[in-house]
Design an enzyme around this catalytic site. Structure first.
Site, PDB file in Angstrom:
ATOM      1  N   CYS A  77     -35.078 -28.238 -31.871  1.00 45.54           N
ATOM      2  CA  CYS A  77     -35.039 -26.786 -31.665  1.00 45.54           C
ATOM      3  C   CYS A  77     -36.418 -26.176 -31.933  1.00 45.54           C
ATOM      4  O   CYS A  77     -37.369 -26.492 -31.242  1.00 45.54           O
ATOM      5  CB  CYS A  77     -33.926 -26.168 -32.506  1.00 45.54           C
ATOM      6  N   HIS A 175     -29.293 -29.052 -30.232  1.00 46.12           N
ATOM      7  CA  HIS A 175     -29.007 -29.555 -31.582  1.00 46.12           C
ATOM      8  C   HIS A 175     -28.130 -30.801 -31.488  1.00 46.12           C
ATOM      9  O   HIS A 175     -26.917 -30.686 -31.317  1.00 46.12           O
ATOM     10  CB  HIS A 175     -28.279 -28.488 -32.407  1.00 46.12           C
ATOM     11  N   GLU A 177     -27.186 -32.718 -33.800  1.00 46.63           N
ATOM     12  CA  GLU A 177     -26.280 -32.757 -34.957  1.00 46.63           C
ATOM     13  C   GLU A 177     -25.066 -31.848 -34.782  1.00 46.63           C
ATOM     14  O   GLU A 177     -24.096 -31.946 -35.529  1.00 46.63           O
ATOM     15  CB  GLU A 177     -27.047 -32.391 -36.241  1.00 46.63           C
TER      16      GLU A 177
END
Length: 198
Positions: A77, A175, A177
């Site tokens: 990001c 992202h 995650e």
């Protein structure tokens, strides 16, 4: 394997740590130059505003350290955006690792882009086992312009680089995650990278 997450006060650390734990790995959060240099893999996260994040990097000398790292480095990001030449956010010069600039989306679309969008034109072992047009989770108002270092593309307002790679440096606008099993697969691929066969 020693995994380091660079600590410079930019959020989303816990979700990355939890994702790595689900893959069976522990990561150390640190701003210590020697610890970062000795790591097998380095993750450069970021949520927040570019100019203040860059000031924090400069205050600790991390702006000099990061571009000189030789192990695999993954910017996520804002981390990826700070690895570019320049960003319109706060009119900020970046680390100049990736040869592209970061622009703000136009007012023709809802800004920020929040939610799931597709990645395509996938290149690199980072995307082993990832389907073309897989959905990833994004939250951003600024984007990296398409360039030769682009290894994934996303369309929102226009086509932009949602992943970049130059030598041992990788960047993801999305992202991983927060992108379900496909995102975790990309993190796992990153942890398995060997510099010799990227």
């Amino acid at each position: 394997m020693k995994i380091v997450i660079i600590d410079y006060g930019a959020g989303n650390i816990q979700s990355i740590k939890f994702a790595l734990q689900r893959l069976g790995f522990e990561a150390t959060l640190t701003a210590n130059a020697e610890e970062i240099r000795q790591a097998d893999k380095v993750i450069f996260p970021g949520v927040g505003e570019a100019s203040s994040a860059m000031k924090k990097l400069k205050s600790t000398g991390l702006d000099q350290l990061i571009p000189r790292l030789t192990q695999p480095v993954l910017g996520i990001c804002l981390g990826m955006q700070l690895m570019c030449l320049h960003t319109e956010e706060g009119n900020t010069d970046g680390l100049k690792i990736f040869n592209t600039s970061v622009k703000r989306f136009s007012n023709q679309v809802k800004v920020p882009q929040i939610g799931w969008n597709q990645i395509s034109e996938l290149e690199s072992n980072l995307f082993n086992g990832i389907a073309e047009n897989e959905f990833m989770y994004l939250v951003h108002s600024f984007y990296a312009e398409s360039c030769p270092e682009m290894i994934a593309q996303t369309h929102y307002d226009l086509d932009y680089a949602s992943a970049l790679r130059k030598n041992n440096f990788y960047g993801l606008q999305f992202h991983p995650e927060k992108s379900s099993s496909a995102g975790e697969k990309i993190l796992d691929n990153f942890l398995k990278l060997e510099i010799s066969n990227q």
